[in-house]
Scaffold this active site. Structure first.
Site, PDB file in Angstrom:
ATOM      1  N   GLY A  10     -11.501   0.785  -5.388  1.00  0.00           N
ATOM      2  CA  GLY A  10     -10.850   1.268  -4.166  1.00  0.00           C
ATOM      3  C   GLY A  10     -11.751   2.270  -3.449  1.00  0.00           C
ATOM      4  O   GLY A  10     -12.869   2.559  -3.904  1.00  0.00           O
ATOM      5  N   GLN A  11     -11.264   2.801  -2.347  1.00  0.00           N
ATOM      6  CA  GLN A  11     -12.059   3.759  -1.560  1.00  0.00           C
ATOM      7  C   GLN A  11     -12.442   4.982  -2.399  1.00  0.00           C
ATOM      8  O   GLN A  11     -13.616   5.361  -2.496  1.00  0.00           O
ATOM      9  CB  GLN A  11     -11.240   4.205  -0.337  1.00  0.00           C
ATOM     10  CG  GLN A  11     -11.880   5.332   0.450  1.00  0.00           C
ATOM     11  CD  GLN A  11     -11.192   5.612   1.759  1.00  0.00           C
ATOM     12  OE1 GLN A  11     -11.759   5.328   2.813  1.00  0.00           O
ATOM     13  NE2 GLN A  11      -9.991   6.148   1.721  1.00  0.00           N
ATOM     14  N   LEU A  12     -11.448   5.602  -3.031  1.00  0.00           N
ATOM     15  CA  LEU A  12     -11.716   6.787  -3.849  1.00  0.00           C
ATOM     16  C   LEU A  12     -12.360   6.403  -5.174  1.00  0.00           C
ATOM     17  O   LEU A  12     -13.320   7.051  -5.626  1.00  0.00           O
ATOM     18  CB  LEU A  12     -10.395   7.534  -4.107  1.00  0.00           C
ATOM     19  CG  LEU A  12     -10.475   8.745  -5.033  1.00  0.00           C
ATOM     20  CD1 LEU A  12     -11.378   9.828  -4.444  1.00  0.00           C
ATOM     21  CD2 LEU A  12      -9.078   9.304  -5.303  1.00  0.00           C
ATOM     22  N   ASP A  35      -4.000  -4.198 -13.726  1.00  0.00           N
ATOM     23  CA  ASP A  35      -2.868  -4.075 -12.814  1.00  0.00           C
ATOM     24  C   ASP A  35      -1.958  -2.997 -13.401  1.00  0.00           C
ATOM     25  O   ASP A  35      -1.445  -3.161 -14.514  1.00  0.00           O
ATOM     26  CB  ASP A  35      -2.152  -5.438 -12.740  1.00  0.00           C
ATOM     27  CG  ASP A  35      -0.933  -5.411 -11.838  1.00  0.00           C
ATOM     28  OD1 ASP A  35      -0.441  -4.309 -11.519  1.00  0.00           O
ATOM     29  OD2 ASP A  35      -0.464  -6.496 -11.457  1.00  0.00           O
ATOM     30  N   ALA A  59      -3.052   2.621  -5.932  1.00  0.00           N
ATOM     31  CA  ALA A  59      -1.851   2.823  -5.117  1.00  0.00           C
ATOM     32  C   ALA A  59      -1.738   1.698  -4.109  1.00  0.00           C
ATOM     33  O   ALA A  59      -2.737   1.052  -3.776  1.00  0.00           O
ATOM     34  CB  ALA A  59      -1.928   4.163  -4.368  1.00  0.00           C
ATOM     35  N   TYR A 124       6.297   4.710   1.890  1.00  0.00           N
ATOM     36  CA  TYR A 124       5.080   5.093   1.157  1.00  0.00           C
ATOM     37  C   TYR A 124       5.253   6.479   0.536  1.00  0.00           C
ATOM     38  O   TYR A 124       5.038   6.667  -0.666  1.00  0.00           O
ATOM     39  CB  TYR A 124       3.883   5.056   2.115  1.00  0.00           C
ATOM     40  CG  TYR A 124       2.611   5.647   1.548  1.00  0.00           C
ATOM     41  CD1 TYR A 124       1.883   4.980   0.575  1.00  0.00           C
ATOM     42  CD2 TYR A 124       2.128   6.883   2.005  1.00  0.00           C
ATOM     43  CE1 TYR A 124       0.713   5.533   0.050  1.00  0.00           C
ATOM     44  CE2 TYR A 124       0.969   7.435   1.503  1.00  0.00           C
ATOM     45  CZ  TYR A 124       0.259   6.750   0.519  1.00  0.00           C
ATOM     46  OH  TYR A 124      -0.898   7.305   0.014  1.00  0.00           O
ATOM     47  N   LYS A 128       5.495   7.391  -3.440  1.00  0.00           N
ATOM     48  CA  LYS A 128       4.496   8.284  -4.059  1.00  0.00           C
ATOM     49  C   LYS A 128       5.189   9.494  -4.697  1.00  0.00           C
ATOM     50  O   LYS A 128       4.775   9.957  -5.762  1.00  0.00           O
ATOM     51  CB  LYS A 128       3.464   8.740  -3.018  1.00  0.00           C
ATOM     52  CG  LYS A 128       2.548   7.647  -2.489  1.00  0.00           C
ATOM     53  CD  LYS A 128       1.539   7.149  -3.510  1.00  0.00           C
ATOM     54  CE  LYS A 128       0.461   8.146  -3.821  1.00  0.00           C
ATOM     55  NZ  LYS A 128      -0.537   7.562  -4.777  1.00  0.00           N
TER      56      LYS A 128
HETATM   57  N1  LIG Z   1      -6.287   6.742   2.216  1.00  0.00           N
HETATM   58  C1  LIG Z   1      -5.618   7.833   2.574  1.00  0.00           C
HETATM   59  O1  LIG Z   1      -5.655   8.273   3.732  1.00  0.00           O
HETATM   60  C2  LIG Z   1      -4.803   8.573   1.550  1.00  0.00           C
HETATM   61  C3  LIG Z   1      -4.051   9.671   1.974  1.00  0.00           C
HETATM   62  C4  LIG Z   1      -3.294  10.370   1.037  1.00  0.00           C
HETATM   63  C5  LIG Z   1      -3.303   9.974  -0.283  1.00  0.00           C
HETATM   64  N2  LIG Z   1      -4.029   8.885  -0.663  1.00  0.00           N
HETATM   65  C6  LIG Z   1      -3.988   8.496  -2.069  1.00  0.00           C
HETATM   66  O2  LIG Z   1      -5.317   8.502  -2.559  1.00  0.00           O
HETATM   67  C7  LIG Z   1      -5.430   7.540  -3.621  1.00  0.00           C
HETATM   68  C8  LIG Z   1      -6.640   6.664  -3.373  1.00  0.00           C
HETATM   69  O3  LIG Z   1      -6.423   5.915  -2.181  1.00  0.00           O
HETATM   70  P1  LIG Z   1      -7.621   5.180  -1.424  1.00  0.00           P
HETATM   71  O4  LIG Z   1      -7.795   5.827  -0.128  1.00  0.00           O
HETATM   72  O5  LIG Z   1      -8.777   5.020  -2.352  1.00  0.00           O
HETATM   73  O6  LIG Z   1      -6.930   3.766  -1.142  1.00  0.00           O
HETATM   74  P2  LIG Z   1      -7.394   2.293  -1.513  1.00  0.00           P
HETATM   75  O7  LIG Z   1      -8.794   2.061  -1.126  1.00  0.00           O
HETATM   76  O8  LIG Z   1      -6.333   1.394  -0.959  1.00  0.00           O
HETATM   77  O9  LIG Z   1      -7.334   2.312  -3.091  1.00  0.00           O
HETATM   78  C9  LIG Z   1      -6.204   1.986  -3.824  1.00  0.00           C
HETATM   79  C10 LIG Z   1      -6.611   0.977  -4.842  1.00  0.00           C
HETATM   80  O10 LIG Z   1      -5.484   0.653  -5.659  1.00  0.00           O
HETATM   81  C11 LIG Z   1      -5.523  -0.733  -5.877  1.00  0.00           C
HETATM   82  N3  LIG Z   1      -4.250  -1.271  -6.302  1.00  0.00           N
HETATM   83  C12 LIG Z   1      -3.206  -1.709  -5.536  1.00  0.00           C
HETATM   84  N4  LIG Z   1      -2.235  -2.189  -6.328  1.00  0.00           N
HETATM   85  C13 LIG Z   1      -2.667  -2.055  -7.611  1.00  0.00           C
HETATM   86  C14 LIG Z   1      -2.120  -2.382  -8.873  1.00  0.00           C
HETATM   87  N5  LIG Z   1      -0.913  -2.964  -8.997  1.00  0.00           N
HETATM   88  N6  LIG Z   1      -2.849  -2.112  -9.985  1.00  0.00           N
HETATM   89  C15 LIG Z   1      -4.066  -1.539  -9.892  1.00  0.00           C
HETATM   90  N7  LIG Z   1      -4.636  -1.219  -8.723  1.00  0.00           N
HETATM   91  C16 LIG Z   1      -3.943  -1.467  -7.597  1.00  0.00           C
HETATM   92  C17 LIG Z   1      -5.987  -1.310  -4.571  1.00  0.00           C
HETATM   93  O11 LIG Z   1      -6.447  -2.630  -4.726  1.00  0.00           O
HETATM   94  P3  LIG Z   1      -6.293  -3.676  -3.498  1.00  0.00           P
HETATM   95  O12 LIG Z   1      -7.093  -3.093  -2.375  1.00  0.00           O
HETATM   96  O13 LIG Z   1      -6.822  -4.927  -4.064  1.00  0.00           O
HETATM   97  O14 LIG Z   1      -4.812  -3.708  -3.169  1.00  0.00           O
HETATM   98  C18 LIG Z   1      -7.111  -0.337  -4.218  1.00  0.00           C
HETATM   99  O15 LIG Z   1      -8.318  -0.719  -4.850  1.00  0.00           O
HETATM  100  C19 LIG Z   1      -4.086   6.817  -3.676  1.00  0.00           C
HETATM  101  O16 LIG Z   1      -3.276   7.394  -4.664  1.00  0.00           O
HETATM  102  C20 LIG Z   1      -3.483   7.098  -2.312  1.00  0.00           C
HETATM  103  O17 LIG Z   1      -2.069   7.033  -2.342  1.00  0.00           O
HETATM  104  C21 LIG Z   1      -4.782   8.190   0.218  1.00  0.00           C
END
Ligand SMILES: NC(=O)c1ccc[n+]([C@@H]2O[C@H](COP(=O)([O-])OP(=O)(O)OC[C@H]3O[C@@H](n4cnc5c(N)ncnc54)[C@H](OP(=O)(O)O)[C@@H]3O)[C@@H](O)[C@H]2O)c1
Length: 283
Positions: A10-12, A35, A59, A124, A128
């Site tokens: 994922g991004q993070l 998963d 997430a 969402y 969370k």
């Molecule tokens: N992005 C923001 O602006 C933001 C803001 C506040 C908090 N956050 C939190 O920061 C954290 C990292 O988010 P991010 O920005 O890195 O988002 P992201 O790129 O969407 O990363 C989330 C990862 O979780 C994976 N995922 C989804 N369903 C899953 C499952 N059932 N089992 C295992 N992995 C699964 C996704 O895979 P797929 O892409 O294949 O679905 C993706 O690789 C999350 O907890 C998010 O809630 C993010």
């Protein structure tokens, strides 16, 4: 130290793997390999690796998508978070779980502190928050880091969306939602500090400084050196399926006091992101 990272693609997760691999023995699980809603996979992996620390980056982050797929949002963001917490507790690992500013209503007028009452206004945020509660109940040796407005080199995010839209020469961006833009790099430094201190509890973990999405977009274009006509738009003119908080500002006093790490200002972090993208620095 052994660290297990979930959602390593994922991004993070992607940046976390490259950063922590330089310090620790990292076991990285991509989404396809673990998963979080599958108890057998979660338990199997965590019990096999027996990590000292678990970083859960998984997430369902599509905020508008969560409105129409609430069941899946809760499955991943709440139930999945709980399964990871339970397995982490079983092996005695320190769990770092990532949450969001969207647990708050966003109608405040001073930075939210960790003891403020959550009141999520969209699916969402509610899913969370439920995840946070599962983590706290099932793994007391855990830190929950609430971040916001996250962007990094390896994901779809506001910075990339703006640069894509810039090709049109004009873009309308809301002026009446303010928050703390946060780079994956700075969030990872905060995670690092929390892991090093083995801190537990809830922490607000964003960059310092407050700006609207409109102001954020203007700074992105300035640093990118692109000429774009940025129009001022209100939330009422830019309706989306999920409600967005107007005031999404988090206080970082607790994380700074507990870990000694004070996050960078959002402008400095954005400059670092551009330097990284230009190949001038490593992470
Ligand atoms: N992005 C923001 O602006 C933001 C803001 C506040 C908090 N956050 C939190 O920061 C954290 C990292 O988010 P991010 O920005 O890195 O988002 P992201 O790129 O969407 O990363 C989330 C990862 O979780 C994976 N995922 C989804 N369903 C899953 C499952 N059932 N089992 C295992 N992995 C699964 C996704 O895979 P797929 O892409 O294949 O679905 C993706 O690789 C999350 O907890 C998010 O809630 C993010």
């Amino acid at each position: 130290m052994r660290m297990l990272i979930i959602a390593a693609d994922g991004q993070l997760g992607t940046d976390a793997v490259s950063y922590f691999s330089k310090k620790y023995d990292v076991s990285a699980f991509k989404t396809a390999d673990m998963d979080v809603t599958d108890p057998i996979r979660v338990n199997g992996a965590i019990l096999a690796v027996k990590p000292d620390a678990v970083l859960n980056c998984a997430a369902m982050t599509n905020v508008d998508g969560c409105e129409s797929q609430a069941e899946q949002a809760y499955r991943v963001n709440a139930y999945g978070a709980g399964l990871v917490a339970l397995a982490a507790a079983r092996v005695g690992a320190h769990l770092v779980h990532i949450s969001t500013d969207y647990v708050f209503a966003g109608d405040g007028s001073r930075p939210y502190v960790e003891t403020d009452s959550p009141d999520p206004q969209n699916v969402y945020g509610a899913s969370k928050l439920s995840g946070e509660r599962h983590v706290q109940a099932l793994c007391p040796n855990s830190a929950i880091l609430r971040t916001a407005w996250l962007y990094g080199p390896h994901g779809n995010n506001f910075v990339k969306t703006m640069l894509k839209l810039a090709e049109k020469g004009e873009v309308g961006v809301v002026t009446d939602q303010v928050g703390n833009p946060t780079s994956t790099f700075e969030l990872i430094r905060m995670i690092d500090a929390v892991v090093a201190c083995k801190s537990t509890g809830i922490f607000h973990a964003t960059c310092e400084g407050v700006v609207s999405w409109n102001g954020f977009a203007r700074e992105i274009f300035r640093l990118a050196g692109v000429e774009v006509n940025v129009k001022d738009v209100t939330s009422e003119e830019f309706v989306r399926p999920a409600h967005r908080p107007a005031y999404s500002v988090l206080s970082k006093d607790k994380i700074a006091a507990v870990t000694g790490y004070r996050p960078a200002d959002w402008q400095d972090a954005l400059r670092e992101y551009f330097d990284y993208q230009a190949g001038k620095i490593d992470f």
